[in-house]
Design an enzyme around this catalytic site. Structure first.
Site, short mmCIF file in Angstrom:
data_model
loop_
_atom_site.label_atom_id
_atom_site.label_comp_id
_atom_site.label_asym_id
_atom_site.label_seq_id
_atom_site.Cartn_x
_atom_site.Cartn_y
_atom_site.Cartn_z
N GLY A 141 0.91 -1.11 0.16
CA GLY A 141 -0.31 0.24 0.20
C GLY A 141 0.29 1.39 -0.40
N ALA A 197 0.15 6.12 5.43
CA ALA A 197 0.54 5.50 6.06
C ALA A 197 1.79 4.76 4.93
CB ALA A 197 -0.35 4.09 6.61
N GLY A 198 1.65 3.63 3.83
CA GLY A 198 2.15 2.88 3.53
C GLY A 198 3.52 4.51 2.66
N HIS A 213 -21.01 9.18 7.04
CA HIS A 213 -20.51 10.42 7.41
C HIS A 213 -21.80 10.71 6.06
CE1 HIS A 213 -18.49 13.93 5.87
NE2 HIS A 213 -17.58 13.25 6.37
N SER A 245 -17.91 17.54 1.28
CA SER A 245 -16.71 17.65 2.57
C SER A 245 -17.88 18.66 3.96
CB SER A 245 -15.61 18.46 2.58
OG SER A 245 -15.46 19.73 3.50
N ARG A 295 -19.60 12.63 14.32
CA ARG A 295 -20.30 12.40 12.79
C ARG A 295 -22.00 11.25 13.29
NH1 ARG A 295 -15.12 11.45 9.48
NH2 ARG A 295 -14.62 14.13 8.59
N HIS A 297 -18.11 5.15 4.85
CA HIS A 297 -16.96 6.75 4.69
C HIS A 297 -15.97 5.36 5.32
CE1 HIS A 297 -14.73 10.02 4.03
NE2 HIS A 297 -14.43 10.37 5.44
N ARG A 306 -14.47 7.37 14.86
CA ARG A 306 -13.07 8.71 14.52
C ARG A 306 -13.46 9.91 14.40
NH1 ARG A 306 -11.40 10.52 9.73
NH2 ARG A 306 -12.02 9.41 8.77
#
Lengths: 639, 248
Positions: free
Chosen positions: A42, A46-47, A268, A286, A332, A403, A437
């Site tokens: 990935g 992160a990857g 979301h 957004s 959310r 999401h 999150r």
């Protein structure tokens, strides 16, 4: 063999844990680093950040992505921003406050030690990204601008217009490109990981398929890092990219890595509603729109008047009514459920009655159309391209959509799974967001893991275990390669009557209806009965075109859907076993009198770690208890 | 609506391709262009024919994966729109639509509508970065950046690397793509330090990949889904000349 799920969070005061860890961890001799080979799967935030940073440190890195370029991973679609506890606004922010907001936002289902570390390194991320040339928004004085985001009461979100994810990813991609040019990273685009290879109980390599030629290859390494994102597409429709999949993590799970909290999925609240059966994905608008837009539906069910013809007294601004202090900025999970509730009451708007209005009328009157255009112009344009409607003149229609997935492979404090040598970072792991999150925290976590955490912790594995870099001639590689080839050929040989997409859509609809925004024991049991039937039919009646030795998008998709068919069952099972409501997991049986999520801390404040037991056998759940040393669990209230 | 599609079909890089005609039936205007192709592909599979291969991923106009030449125009008739964001209300029943891959020597066709754009990655690898490693970065506010410069850098940085600029250019030039990265980084004080090396190396890599030269037509800007301005090409030419004078 019993597997114990120990968090390995260091002892000592919360704010000193990460410092203590870094002081005490044994280092790999710089001259030896090049002898260690690391595979990163990935190339999202992160990857890419991990691959670049590990290479900078001197490790030998191979990085794989299924996209045609490492610049395209779905991190690129994040719009809003990235949180950091810089307190540049002087509004009372601090590392502790970001930590607390994240723990509370996660409905007290994440690890204190991990979350505090995340808040600590958040400040380094901004510095690093600025140094890389990420063009964050600036004020006239030349300093970085911030905004408040996703219901936070401080302004700690850094942003680059509505394309923060894109700019951060390009920063990481450029750092990665530099290492590729130096020969420190070997990049494999258009290559998909199809299995993890485990030698003597340690993750020691992967089997991949070249998506252009179909060639199956084996790659050996000292450690494997999965940075393969979330599993939102198990619902078929989500805001994820088409290629986002659970394949890498699921196949690692089948090789022994525990899957943690798969039922924690985030819906979301502000997405464009579904327009028909043809729909291939849902588009997020957004969350920042909620800063100025007011959410409402008609008071009466079945009110078919045009929005402009509905007078104020016939409108229900339900978020403002129910959550007076947070109003339209309620978190959310709460906003999403409230939208579902009013639509269930028959008060939804638009085709199919699955939508609520997000109205900018008041904001345009208060500021001006120009001001709103300056803030959200690109979003209004996107909305018009998709719906054909002008949101300056009539309210937008929005509805919640899948999401992000908080669940993922289980990792300890060092981001290593229960399978030694297998590290999991970014959305692919479970660790930092608990049951929900917060906005602008995904980018933060992905980069924290890749730039600042994994590069330290991976060294602990190398210094504490005897070095083993197997040859790809090892029998485990041969076996895994044969299994991959066989399962690919099985899919191609069915030659049934239904397409992969039809099956995926059927599974997704079931998941959304029975295990989506609201779940009951009854709906979950129904899903558990139906999923195996869909899966069986898939393997008997799917039609996959073409062959394995060419570019075959149909085959790629079939493999991913086959994994969703298996994974879906675990997600539902986890949702059934968690007899409480928390964050994104809402069980209708467990709610307060006024319809809010009702946690059960006595019985469920643990991480559910599911262990695979072989095909046809029910998985076994282990519990990692959540220990709160610093924070007192309270009921979240946004009233 | 019902449409006739003339689609480029090509088995792989070494085969020759040809246009094949397909009927797209019961298309509704809410569909995106790619969802229309999904519908056609589902029917092809049902009939036992190979589906049309096309690149796509995010389907929200930001990843830069999709890209089809539609009736001669990269990404189709709408301004500032990627193929995935083009919706079928742009067409009417009875339309005949020609669908082709990007055409450029540096972007060889892999299959049907999919091309190999790895040349773009190699150009970035040649210098499209700021040479800082993780750790040790000064505080984010230590280097003030004027808002105008930051905004202009962001205008350039918005490039999604889709390659439409190359597909639109009669010379298959990659100048818009390269200049956007050179300008994004060069406009910021952090990136100014190695701007000479960057522009020289990136232009050299661009030439080596076989992209053509810029002859100031501007069709790249016209089709760019992110409306990157050709002014950045002028800016890069200036940076390049300055770098040559200072370094050779």
């Amino acid at each position: 063999m019993t597997i114990r799920f120990e968090s390995k969070v260091p002892s000592g005061p919360l704010s000193q844990k990460w410092t203590k860890y870094r002081h005490e961890v044994k280092l790999v001799n710089p001259a030896n680093k090049r002898k260690f080979h690391v595979i990163v799967i990935g190339s999202g935030l992160a990857g890419a950040s991990a691959a670049a940073t590990l290479a900078e440190l001197g490790y030998n890195v191979k990085c794989f992505c299924f996209q045609d370029s490492p610049r395209r991973a779905h991190s690129i679609a994040a719009q809003g921003g990235i949180n950091a506890a810089k307190n540049y606004r002087n509004d009372g922010d601090s590392i502790y406050r970001l930590f607390y907001d994240t723990i509370k936002g996660g409905d007290f289902r994440s690890r204190e030690g991990n979350v505090h570390r995340l808040a600590e390194v958040s400040v380094n991320i901004i510095d690093q990204c600025v140094a890389q040339g990420v063009p964050f928004a600036r004020e006239y004085g030349g300093l970085l601008d911030n905004r408040s985001f996703g219901g936070a009461q401080v302004s700690r979100t850094f942003y680059a217009r509505g394309q923060t994810g894109q700019q951060l990813l390009l920063g990481a991609y450029q750092a990665l490109s530099r290492q590729i040019s130096l020969g420190a990273v070997k990049m494999y685009p258009r290559t998909e990981m199809l299995d993890l290879v485990v030698v003597n109980g340690h993750a020691k390599g992967v089997i991949t398929r070249d998506l252009v030629t179909g060639e199956i290859s084996a790659h050996a390494s000292d450690a494997v890092v999965l940075a393969t994102g979330g599993y939102g597409n198990v619902f078929y429709l989500s805001t994820n990219a088409q290629g986002s999949n659970v394949t890498a993590t699921w196949r690692a799970h089948k090789k022994g890595a525990a899957f943690a909290n798969p039922c924690y999925t985030q819906i979301h609240p502000t997405c464009i509603p579904v327009s028909g059966e043809h729909q291939s994905k849902l588009t997020l608008m957004s969350e920042s729109l909620r800063n100025d837009g007011r959410v409402w539906v008609p008071k009466k069910s079945g009110d078919v008047r045009q929005p402009q013809d509905i007078p104020e007294e016939d409108r229900d601004y339900y978020l403002e009514r129910k959550y007076p202090s947070y109003g339209n900025l309620a978190p959310r999970d709460i906003s999403s459920r409230a939208a579902k509730q009013v639509c269930d009451e028959g008060r939804g708007v638009g085709p199919g009655g699955r939508g609520v209005y997000l109205d900018f009328g008041d904001a345009i009157r208060r500021f001006s159309k120009e001001k709103i255009e300056e803030r959200y112009g690109n979003l209004f344009e996107m909305y018009e391209r998709i719906t054909g409607e002008n949101a300056y003149e009539r309210p937008m229609r929005i509805y919640p959509a899948v999401h992000y997935t908080m669940g993922g492979l289980w990792v300890d404090y060092t981001l290593m799974s229960n399978l030694p040598g297998l590290f999991v970072i970014g959305e692919a792991n479970f660790s930092d967001h608990g049951a929900n999150r917060l906005g602008a925290s995904a980018l933060m976590q992905g980069l924290a893991d890749g730039y600042f955490i994994l590069p330290y912790t991976i060294g602990e594995y190398f210094t504490s275990t005897p070095k083993l870099l197997p040859s790809t001639d090892h029998e485990e590689f041969k076996k895994a390669e044969e299994e991959v080839t066989a399962s690919t050929n099985r899919l191609l040989s069915v030659k049934g009557k239904r397409t992969v997409t039809e099956f995926h859509r059927q599974l997704g609809k079931l998941m959304w209806d029975k295990c989506g925004m609201a779940r009951t024991a009854e709906s979950l049991k129904e899903a558990l009965e139906k999923i195996p039937a869909i899966r069986e039919e898939f393997h008997e009646n799917v039609n996959v075109m073409g062959d394995a030795t060419e570019l075959n998008q149909h085959l790629e998709r079939a493999g991913r859907v086959a994994d969703y068919m298996e994974f879906a069952e675990l997600l539902v099972l986890d949702a059934l076993r968690r007899e409480e409501s928390c964050g994104g997991h809402f069980r209708e049986e467990y709610q307060t009198e006024d319809g809010e999520a009702l946690r059960n801390d006595e019985e469920f404040s643990y991480v559910a770690c599911w262990e695979y037991q072989g095909e046809g056998n029910p998985p076994v759940m282990h519990k990692e208890p959540l220990v709160y040393e610093e924070v007192r669990m309270t009921q979240r209230s946004y009233k | 609506m019902n449409l006739t599609l003339k689609v480029w079909r090509q088995k792989d890089a070494s085969s020759s391709g040809r246009f094949v005609e397909y009927e797209a039936r019961n298309i509704i205007e809410e569909m995106s262009f790619l969802e229309m192709l999904d519908v056609v592909n589902e029917e092809l599979v049902a009939k036992g024919e190979d589906p049309i291969a096309f690149d796509h991923d995010c389907r929200e106009g930001i990843c830069g994966t999709c890209g089809i030449v539609i009736d001669g125009s990269p990404h189709g008739p709408w301004d500032a729109t990627t193929t995935c964001q083009l919706h079928m209300r742009a067409f009417k029943s009875g339309d005949v639509i020609t669908i082709e891959p990007w055409r450029a020597k540096a972007f060889p066709v892999i299959r049907d509508l999919i091309v190999d754009r790895s040349a773009f990655d190699r150009i970035i690898q040649a210098g499209g970065f700021i040479s800082v490693s993780t750790g040790g970065a000064p505080d984010g506010n230590a280097i003030p950046v004027s808002k105008d410069d930051a905004d202009m850098a962001m205008d350039a940085a918005q490039c999604i690397g889709c390659g439409a600029c190359v597909a639109a250019c009669k010379n298959a030039s990659a100048m818009l793509f390269v200049s956007a990265k050179v300008s994004h980084l060069g406009l910021l004080p952090q990136g100014e330090v190695e701007q000479d090396r960057r522009v020289l190396n990136m232009v050299r890599a661009m030439d080596a990949e076989g992209f053509g030269n810029c002859t100031n037509i501007g069709s790249c800007e016209a089709v760019c889904p992110k409306e990157i301005s050709v002014d950045f090409i002028g800016r890069m030419n200036r940076d390049y000349r300055r770098a040559l004078l200072r370094n050779e």
